[in-house]
Write an enzyme that holds these catalytic residues in place. Structure first.
Site, mmCIF file in Angstrom:
data_model
loop_
_atom_site.group_PDB
_atom_site.id
_atom_site.type_symbol
_atom_site.label_atom_id
_atom_site.label_comp_id
_atom_site.label_asym_id
_atom_site.label_seq_id
_atom_site.Cartn_x
_atom_site.Cartn_y
_atom_site.Cartn_z
ATOM 1 C CE LYS A 158 11.663 -40.325 -24.986
ATOM 2 N NZ LYS A 158 11.871 -41.054 -25.968
ATOM 3 C CD GLU A 214 11.196 -46.405 -29.754
ATOM 4 O OE1 GLU A 214 9.688 -46.296 -29.064
ATOM 5 O OE2 GLU A 214 11.735 -44.645 -30.057
ATOM 6 C CD GLU A 240 14.218 -42.272 -32.147
ATOM 7 O OE1 GLU A 240 12.834 -43.003 -31.772
ATOM 8 O OE2 GLU A 240 14.197 -40.995 -30.953
ATOM 9 C CG HIS A 290 10.461 -41.216 -34.206
ATOM 10 N ND1 HIS A 290 10.313 -39.904 -34.678
ATOM 11 C CD2 HIS A 290 10.395 -40.864 -32.605
ATOM 12 C CE1 HIS A 290 11.080 -38.758 -33.122
ATOM 13 N NE2 HIS A 290 11.391 -39.678 -32.506
#
Ligand code: MG
Length: 373
Positions: A158, A214, A240, A290
């Protein structure tokens, strides 16, 4: 074949050490599983995620009273009706009724969908990178090292929750240590503006092991996504939280993403999810599901990926990977999927082909205490 009974299993796990991403820190994981049983004794499991008190209320006051006595094979009609009331509950019921159809036929989900092209699917280790404290980078690197030791060759970490400088220091730390051993995806959870997202390109140009970036920006900023896609040297992914096939089609036709990432739980059901995958293939956009919110939907994503046509006849092992949550979350073990290093073997049994661990299921039943979502 009428629906006789619906059992509900609200599941809750409080973490000892919170972790998180650009959306904030998490101190619990939850999941809501159901088992639908027909009068003739066929069973199917479903799963969704939301605030548990809301799901309990919705299922016991609305969904279950409607379901009892319905024909279990009328999945399309039932999903459509429930979708108007509660899309996530509809997805959950659609999942369970899909399994009942396969079980009644005595075949696997993959057989229902026309057969699997492959007997295993690559998975990537999905991290929540942030923990409380100044040592979050060191702790995350430790976790990545552990994933490497467990045989993973692809990971997702992340970014977007710290300053650009701190996040870039983090990614550089990963690259310094693991560049030759891992392929890496970066997920910003829609936290940048266009200008900030562009500032990653300098570092991207130095590395050859990046899988994708992403959701760098809010997904509705289609024009910015298209510009960014031209500017960056690595693929851009997202999707997602898309709630319908209509939304998927809309994005697929705007050329704003290289990889689409539908989630079986968010999209309204397994039927819609399969359709999204097939449409992505037809349009020529990669699809990497996802599956962060539950192990049953993760299993369904793996099964669906197994049935997705290969890109070439020569290299069908280049199928896109499925997300594999490696954070502290024992709820994932309730659905007993076999992972072999960086792959998952496709279960061969009837229906979903794996057991639901009843002991764990009951162990993690939510006790009804209040909590803040
Ligand atoms: Mg994401």
């Amino acid at each position: 074949m009428k629906i006789l009974k619906v059992e509900t299993y609200p599941l809750f796990y409080a973490m000892k050490t919170p972790y998180g991403d650009a959306n904030g820190m998490k101190n619990y994981r939850s999941c809501y599983m159901i088992r639908i049983i027909t009068e003739s004794g066929y069973e199917g499991w479903g799963e969704c995620v939301d605030w548990l008190p809301a799901l309990e209320h919705t299922f016991h006051n609305l969904i279950i009273p409607y379901l009892i006595g319905q024909k279990a094979l009328d999945r399309n009609r039932i999903t459509q009706t429930l979708g108007k009331w509660h899309p996530r509950a509809a997805a959950c019921v659609n999942m369970a009724l899909s399994e009942i159809s396969a079980v009644k036929a005595g075949i696997s989900m993959c057989d229902v969908w026309g057969g699997a092209y492959r007997d295993s699917i690559p998975v990537y280790a999905s991290f929540q990178s942030y923990t409380d404290g100044d040592d979050w980078i060191a702790r995350s690197l430790q976790g990545i090292n552990q994933a490497l030791e467990e045989g993973f060759t692809q990971i997702k970490v992340k970014i977007g929750g710290k300053s650009l400088g701190e996040d870039q220091k983090y990614v550089k730390g990963i690259q310094d240590q693991f560049h030759d051993q891992l392929d890496i995806a970066l997920d910003a959870n829609q936290s940048y503006d266009f200008a900030t997202a562009c500032r990653w390109q300098k570092t991207f140009s130095e590395w050859s092991n990046l899988l994708w970036l992403e959701e760098p920006m809010p997904l509705h900023q289609v024009a910015e996504y298209k510009m960014l896609r031209s500017f960056l040297s690595i693929p851009i992914s997202g999707g997602e939280n898309l709630k319908s096939v209509h939304e998927i089609v809309s994005l697929l036709t705007k050329q704003s993403l290289d990889i689409i990432q539908p989630d079986p739980e968010h999209l309204g059901g397994i039927d819609a999810f399969l359709l999204a995958l097939q449409l992505s293939r037809q349009i020529g956009i990669r699809v990497s599901p996802h599956t962060y919110d539950g192990a049953l939907s993760r299993l369904y994503a793996v099964l669906a990926q197994a049935c997705l046509a290969p890109w070439t006849k020569m290299l069908d092992d280049l199928i896109e990977p499925v997300e594999w949550d490696v954070m502290d979350n024992p709820l994932n073990q309730i659905v007993q999927i076999q992972r072999d290093r960086d792959h998952v073997l496709i279960p061969q049994g009837i229906g979903i082909g794996v057991q639901i661990d009843q002991e764990l299921l009951h162990h993690y039943l939510w006790d009804g205490s209040s909590y803040t979502p």
